[in-house]
Design a protein around this motif. Structure first.
Motif, PDB file in Angstrom:
ATOM      1  N   UNK A  37       0.838  -1.203   0.000  1.00  0.00           N
ATOM      2  CA  UNK A  37       0.000   0.000   0.000  1.00  0.00           C
ATOM      3  C   UNK A  37       0.870   1.250   0.000  1.00  0.00           C
ATOM      4  N   UNK A  38       1.883   1.266   0.860  1.00  0.00           N
ATOM      5  CA  UNK A  38       2.759   2.435   0.966  1.00  0.00           C
ATOM      6  C   UNK A  38       3.573   2.597  -0.308  1.00  0.00           C
ATOM      7  N   UNK A  39       4.085   1.502  -0.818  1.00  0.00           N
ATOM      8  CA  UNK A  39       4.890   1.566  -2.043  1.00  0.00           C
ATOM      9  C   UNK A  39       4.048   2.041  -3.232  1.00  0.00           C
ATOM     10  N   UNK A  40       2.829   1.534  -3.337  1.00  0.00           N
ATOM     11  CA  UNK A  40       1.945   1.954  -4.422  1.00  0.00           C
ATOM     12  C   UNK A  40       1.599   3.429  -4.337  1.00  0.00           C
ATOM     13  N   UNK A  41       1.339   3.915  -3.129  1.00  0.00           N
ATOM     14  CA  UNK A  41       1.021   5.330  -2.959  1.00  0.00           C
ATOM     15  C   UNK A  41       2.219   6.207  -3.301  1.00  0.00           C
ATOM     16  N   UNK A  42       3.414   5.779  -2.939  1.00  0.00           N
ATOM     17  CA  UNK A  42       4.613   6.550  -3.267  1.00  0.00           C
ATOM     18  C   UNK A  42       4.831   6.605  -4.775  1.00  0.00           C
ATOM     19  N   UNK A  43       4.644   5.480  -5.436  1.00  0.00           N
ATOM     20  CA  UNK A  43       4.801   5.439  -6.893  1.00  0.00           C
ATOM     21  C   UNK A  43       3.776   6.354  -7.560  1.00  0.00           C
ATOM     22  N   UNK A  44       2.546   6.337  -7.069  1.00  0.00           N
ATOM     23  CA  UNK A  44       1.511   7.199  -7.646  1.00  0.00           C
ATOM     24  C   UNK A  44       1.827   8.673  -7.426  1.00  0.00           C
ATOM     25  N   UNK A  45       2.292   9.023  -6.234  1.00  0.00           N
ATOM     26  CA  UNK A  45       2.612  10.423  -5.946  1.00  0.00           C
ATOM     27  C   UNK A  45       3.744  10.915  -6.844  1.00  0.00           C
ATOM     28  N   UNK A  46       4.786  10.109  -6.983  1.00  0.00           N
ATOM     29  CA  UNK A  46       5.891  10.500  -7.856  1.00  0.00           C
ATOM     30  C   UNK A  46       5.446  10.574  -9.320  1.00  0.00           C
ATOM     31  N   UNK A  47       4.612   9.642  -9.743  1.00  0.00           N
ATOM     32  CA  UNK A  47       4.148   9.645 -11.135  1.00  0.00           C
ATOM     33  C   UNK A  47       3.329  10.894 -11.431  1.00  0.00           C
TER      34      UNK A  47
END
Length: 130
Positions: A37-47
């Motif tokens: 969940x945390x990794x996915x949210x970080x990837x989305x924020x950076x994207x």
């Protein structure tokens, strides 16, 4: 000659059976429950931050308040991504060995989806800690 070979085979088997087993490798710690969940949210924020940077290059924003707000929101997204990655590294030491995350499609990202992902990651961390 056959007797010598048989005795050597028996001696070799006896030696192999009495040799101590090397220490078993340490068990790998279970992954952190909130890792995905945390990794996915970080990837989305950076994207979304990268998409906003690319978009800023082609859109015309009037100088002043509008441009400053746009840049501030882009920087906030980048900071959220960094915060989430820091949280991931602090709570899941095995996260360094994970393969790279699948790239998020920035054109399909919306501010609402990214905000929901960040909120879900924060909620997961809060529930795991408490």
């Amino acid at each position: 000659m056959i007797t010598r070979l048989m005795m050597a085979a028996v001696l070799l088997a006896a030696t192999a059976c009495t040799t101590p087993v090397a220490d078993a490798p340490a068990e790998v710690a279970a992954p952190w429950a909130c890792r995905d969940v945390v990794r996915g949210a970080a990837v989305q924020a950076y994207a979304l931050a990268r998409f906003r940077d690319d978009q800023r290059a082609v859109i015309l924003l009037p100088a002043g308040k509008g441009a400053a707000e746009y840049e501030a929101e882009t920087n906030r997204l980048r900071d959220e991504g960094a915060r989430l990655l820091g949280m991931l590294k602090a709570n899941d030491p095995g996260s360094e060995t994970l393969p790279p995350a699948a790239p998020a499609s920035p054109s399909a990202m919306t501010d609402e989806k990214v905000a929901a992902g960040i909120a879900a990651a924060d909620a997961c961390v809060a529930n795991a800690a408490g």
